[in-house]
Design a protein around this motif. Structure first.
Motif, mmCIF file in Angstrom:
data_model
loop_
_atom_site.group_PDB
_atom_site.id
_atom_site.type_symbol
_atom_site.label_atom_id
_atom_site.label_comp_id
_atom_site.label_asym_id
_atom_site.label_seq_id
_atom_site.Cartn_x
_atom_site.Cartn_y
_atom_site.Cartn_z
ATOM 1 N N GLY A 50 6.386 -3.662 -5.874
ATOM 2 C CA GLY A 50 5.197 -4.103 -6.609
ATOM 3 C C GLY A 50 4.093 -3.065 -6.561
ATOM 4 N N GLY A 51 3.941 -2.423 -5.410
ATOM 5 C CA GLY A 51 2.932 -1.370 -5.271
ATOM 6 C C GLY A 51 3.217 -0.178 -6.152
ATOM 7 N N PHE A 52 4.469 0.298 -6.155
ATOM 8 C CA PHE A 52 4.721 1.479 -6.981
ATOM 9 C C PHE A 52 4.754 1.134 -8.463
ATOM 10 N N LEU A 53 5.086 -0.093 -8.813
ATOM 11 C CA LEU A 53 5.009 -0.480 -10.236
ATOM 12 C C LEU A 53 3.557 -0.590 -10.704
ATOM 13 N N LEU A 54 2.699 -1.147 -9.866
ATOM 14 C CA LEU A 54 1.280 -1.219 -10.224
ATOM 15 C C LEU A 54 0.693 0.181 -10.378
ATOM 16 N N ALA A 55 0.992 1.059 -9.433
ATOM 17 C CA ALA A 55 0.484 2.431 -9.511
ATOM 18 C C ALA A 55 1.006 3.131 -10.759
ATOM 19 N N THR A 56 2.272 2.908 -11.077
ATOM 20 C CA THR A 56 2.846 3.506 -12.284
ATOM 21 C C THR A 56 2.122 3.009 -13.528
ATOM 22 N N GLY A 105 0.812 -1.220 0.000
ATOM 23 C CA GLY A 105 0.000 0.000 0.000
ATOM 24 C C GLY A 105 0.838 1.258 0.000
ATOM 25 N N ALA A 106 1.928 1.251 0.756
ATOM 26 C CA ALA A 106 2.813 2.415 0.786
ATOM 27 C C ALA A 106 3.460 2.623 -0.580
ATOM 28 N N GLY A 107 3.876 1.525 -1.215
ATOM 29 C CA GLY A 107 4.462 1.639 -2.546
ATOM 30 C C GLY A 107 3.455 2.119 -3.570
ATOM 31 N N ALA A 108 2.221 1.607 -3.486
ATOM 32 C CA ALA A 108 1.180 2.005 -4.433
ATOM 33 C C ALA A 108 0.797 3.469 -4.247
ATOM 34 N N GLY A 109 0.874 3.959 -3.032
ATOM 35 C CA GLY A 109 0.510 5.351 -2.779
ATOM 36 C C GLY A 109 1.588 6.344 -3.154
ATOM 37 N N HIS A 110 2.828 5.886 -3.197
ATOM 38 C CA HIS A 110 3.946 6.804 -3.408
ATOM 39 C C HIS A 110 3.836 7.636 -4.697
ATOM 40 N N PRO A 111 3.523 7.050 -5.856
ATOM 41 C CA PRO A 111 3.442 7.885 -7.064
ATOM 42 C C PRO A 111 2.329 8.921 -7.022
#
Length: 172
Positions: free
Chosen positions: A127-133, A13-19
């Motif tokens: 994985g979170g920030f790649l999905l968000a990207t 969740g933190a990675g997905a929220g970062h972008p």
């Protein structure tokens, strides 16, 4: 801009929220998609996928402690250059587009990787920030297709605004 908040949490969740935390990251990810749609590359995902692959590589470099200079300037340059490419509706071969976004992906990926908390599950965060990207690239592709078909002036205006924001970041 997202880096002023620091990494909140440690997982997916933190990675997905970062972008989404910094307008610079959000705008750059959408801009890659807009330019891909505007350039007419087939498949349209070819260049955004290069961006994501290089971004993942650069995040691993940051997580490993390998230094990359001028990261924030590189992020600002992303906005400036992608904005100009969109504003001018520049159509390059996919390989040239891939090389351009690969350079910028180094800076964005490094910034994301530097935010991975040491105690975090780094692969979940990545994985979170790649999905968000990918989602932001998809939003850009959808917007770019709509603008190209119906309102090309809107894409050009957005490109100019994006490049002005990048210039402001470089000067500030």
């Amino acid at each position: 801009l997202a880096h002023s908040f620091g990494a909140v949490g440690a997982g997916f969740g933190a990675g997905a929220g970062h972008p989404f935390l910094g307008l610079d990251h959000l705008a750059a990810m959408v801009a890659v998609g807009v330019w891909a749609a505007q350039a007419g590359w087939r498949p349209v995902w070819s260049v955004p996928l290069v961006f994501m692959a290089v971004m993942a590589f650069a995040a691993a470099l940051a997580f490993a402690g390998i230094a990359l200079p001028v990261v924030e300037a590189g992020i600002a340059a992303t906005l400036l250059v992608l904005g100009l490419l969109i504003a001018a509706a520049v159509r390059l071969p996919a390989l040239a587009g891939a090389l351009i976004v690969a350079v910028f992906a180094l800076f964005h990926g490094y910034a994301h990787g530097a935010e991975i908390p040491q105690a975090a599950a780094p692969w979940l965060y990545a994985g979170g920030f790649l999905l968000a990207t990918g989602l932001l690239h998809a939003a850009g592709i959808l917007a770019g297709r709509q603008w190209a078909a119906r309102r090309p002036w809107l894409a050009r205006t957005a490109g100019l605004a994006l490049s002005a924001g990048g210039a402001w970041m470089l000067l500030g």
